[in-house]
Design a protein around this motif. Sequence first.
Motif, short mmCIF file in Angstrom:
data_model
loop_
_atom_site.label_atom_id
_atom_site.label_comp_id
_atom_site.label_asym_id
_atom_site.label_seq_id
_atom_site.Cartn_x
_atom_site.Cartn_y
_atom_site.Cartn_z
N GLU A 1 0.87 -1.30 0.08
CA GLU A 1 0.04 0.11 -0.12
C GLU A 1 0.69 1.13 -0.05
O GLU A 1 0.85 1.86 1.20
CB GLU A 1 -0.87 0.17 1.27
N PRO A 2 1.44 1.60 -1.00
CA PRO A 2 2.45 2.63 -1.28
C PRO A 2 1.86 4.19 -0.83
O PRO A 2 2.62 4.71 -0.29
CB PRO A 2 3.05 2.71 -2.66
N ALA A 3 0.71 4.23 -1.32
CA ALA A 3 0.09 5.67 -0.96
C ALA A 3 -0.33 6.08 0.16
O ALA A 3 -0.31 7.11 0.65
CB ALA A 3 -1.28 5.56 -2.06
N CYS B 1 -3.13 16.88 -2.11
CA CYS B 1 -3.21 15.43 -2.33
C CYS B 1 -3.89 14.63 -1.14
O CYS B 1 -3.63 15.28 -0.14
CB CYS B 1 -1.92 14.82 -2.81
N ALA B 2 -4.35 13.67 -1.52
CA ALA B 2 -4.86 12.78 -0.49
C ALA B 2 -4.80 11.21 -1.22
O ALA B 2 -5.25 11.11 -2.25
CB ALA B 2 -6.41 13.28 -0.15
N ALA B 3 -4.72 10.22 -0.11
CA ALA B 3 -4.76 8.88 -0.68
C ALA B 3 -6.10 8.61 -0.86
O ALA B 3 -6.96 8.85 0.01
CB ALA B 3 -4.24 8.05 0.43
N LYS B 4 -6.48 8.02 -2.09
CA LYS B 4 -7.86 7.38 -2.37
C LYS B 4 -8.08 5.91 -1.82
O LYS B 4 -8.88 5.49 -1.38
CB LYS B 4 -8.21 7.52 -3.65
N ASP B 5 -6.82 5.28 -2.04
CA ASP B 5 -6.72 3.72 -1.53
C ASP B 5 -5.19 3.57 -1.28
O ASP B 5 -4.59 4.49 -1.24
CB ASP B 5 -7.45 2.90 -2.48
N THR C 1 0.90 4.46 -7.52
CA THR C 1 2.00 4.08 -7.11
C THR C 1 2.10 2.48 -7.03
O THR C 1 1.21 1.89 -6.46
CB THR C 1 2.65 4.49 -6.05
N PHE C 2 2.96 1.87 -7.95
CA PHE C 2 2.78 0.33 -7.77
C PHE C 2 4.26 -0.22 -7.26
O PHE C 2 4.24 -1.49 -7.39
CB PHE C 2 2.80 -0.12 -9.53
N TYR C 3 5.28 0.42 -7.29
CA TYR C 3 6.40 0.02 -6.62
C TYR C 3 6.92 1.17 -5.65
O TYR C 3 6.97 2.35 -6.12
CB TYR C 3 7.44 -0.28 -7.68
N LEU C 4 7.30 0.73 -4.36
CA LEU C 4 7.98 1.93 -3.55
C LEU C 4 8.87 1.12 -2.43
O LEU C 4 8.42 0.00 -1.90
CB LEU C 4 6.89 2.56 -2.74
N ASP C 5 10.20 1.46 -2.47
CA ASP C 5 10.94 1.06 -1.40
C ASP C 5 11.64 2.36 -0.96
O ASP C 5 11.32 3.64 -1.04
CB ASP C 5 12.11 -0.02 -1.50
N ASP C 6 12.70 2.24 -0.12
CA ASP C 6 13.53 3.65 0.24
C ASP C 6 14.39 4.20 -0.51
O ASP C 6 14.46 5.25 -0.42
CB ASP C 6 14.21 2.97 1.58
N GLU C 7 14.33 3.57 -1.80
CA GLU C 7 15.31 4.14 -2.71
C GLU C 7 14.46 4.46 -4.17
O GLU C 7 14.97 5.54 -4.87
CB GLU C 7 16.33 3.31 -3.12
N MET C 8 13.57 3.80 -4.30
CA MET C 8 13.03 3.99 -5.69
C MET C 8 11.31 3.79 -5.67
O MET C 8 10.44 3.29 -4.71
CB MET C 8 13.24 2.99 -6.85
#
Length: 317
Positions: A133-135, A236-240, A294-301
């Motif tokens: 859940e990146p958002a 901005c606000a998270a929708k999901d 957003t479909f990919y999220l880590d500390d760097e990318m």
Amino acid sequence: MKPEVDVTVLTGPTVRDLPATRFCASMSASTLAAPLRVAHSAGVRAPGGARRSFRATRIVSRAVAEDESSSSAVYQPAVAPEQPSGADVNAAAKKRLLAVAAASGRGLDATPAQKTAASSLIGELIAANPNPEPATSPTIDGDWELIYSDTFLFRSSPFFWAVGSMMGDTADFFYQAHSHQTGIFGGGVGRVVQTVDTKGGRLISDCVVKASVGLPLLGFSPIFAGYGSVITAGRCAAKDGTRLAVTAETTTVRQDDANVLPQLNFLNGTTVPVEDVMKQVGGGEAGPEVYLDTFYLDDEMRISKLEDGSVFVYQRC
């Protein structure tokens, strides 16, 4: 006179006298070699058949010695090679994606092969996304620099998301015209940074643009060129778990090279209320709400997409 020696003792057991299966397992090398030492010390030359038995005995002795040596070694079971962890796989894919991005001018000059490679690596990373859940994750907050896109780099700004939403199918013509205008005479898009602050409900895009002016009859070298930034801020606000809803509010022009063309210094710091303008054009109570998934999220990318599928790859600043 040489003493008589019993040939039976000399020859000892022959190969055919031993058991058929693993005939050497029941006798040690020293046992089989004993008759040879007796014959040698007695100085007796055995008959031909006995000598053949001696040779067979020596062969068996060596086989038994080798078997004893190998059987005394510690058994080492085969160990399967260690499989790389998910983090290692992602790190390798990110490294390759960074290489493609650097070689292709952040995707602006990508060849078909480079586009295919980047698309494959992006798909690989999305499939191994460590953050479901990146958002809504605090990891998404911070400053992110655009390193690759499969569309115009300036479209990382929410201003162009809103314009595209309003223009619909004709938006691509607008993007092409803007790209031509900013790219003529050596101009173009410089560093693009996106700041996300979900706690404060803000998203800010800072896009450096190199503006150039020239005369076609004098060649393609610009008469002058300068750098400036176009800064668009919005809420901005998270929708999901994956989607941020963004509404562009203002766009500010910052003239970074104020000495290049002092006559344009009056534009430095100018802020345009783009949401109000778009409300008047669109006739709504608020500016257009656009979505960033957003479909990919880590500390760097971070890998995000617009509603039309355009991809943006960001690296944390």
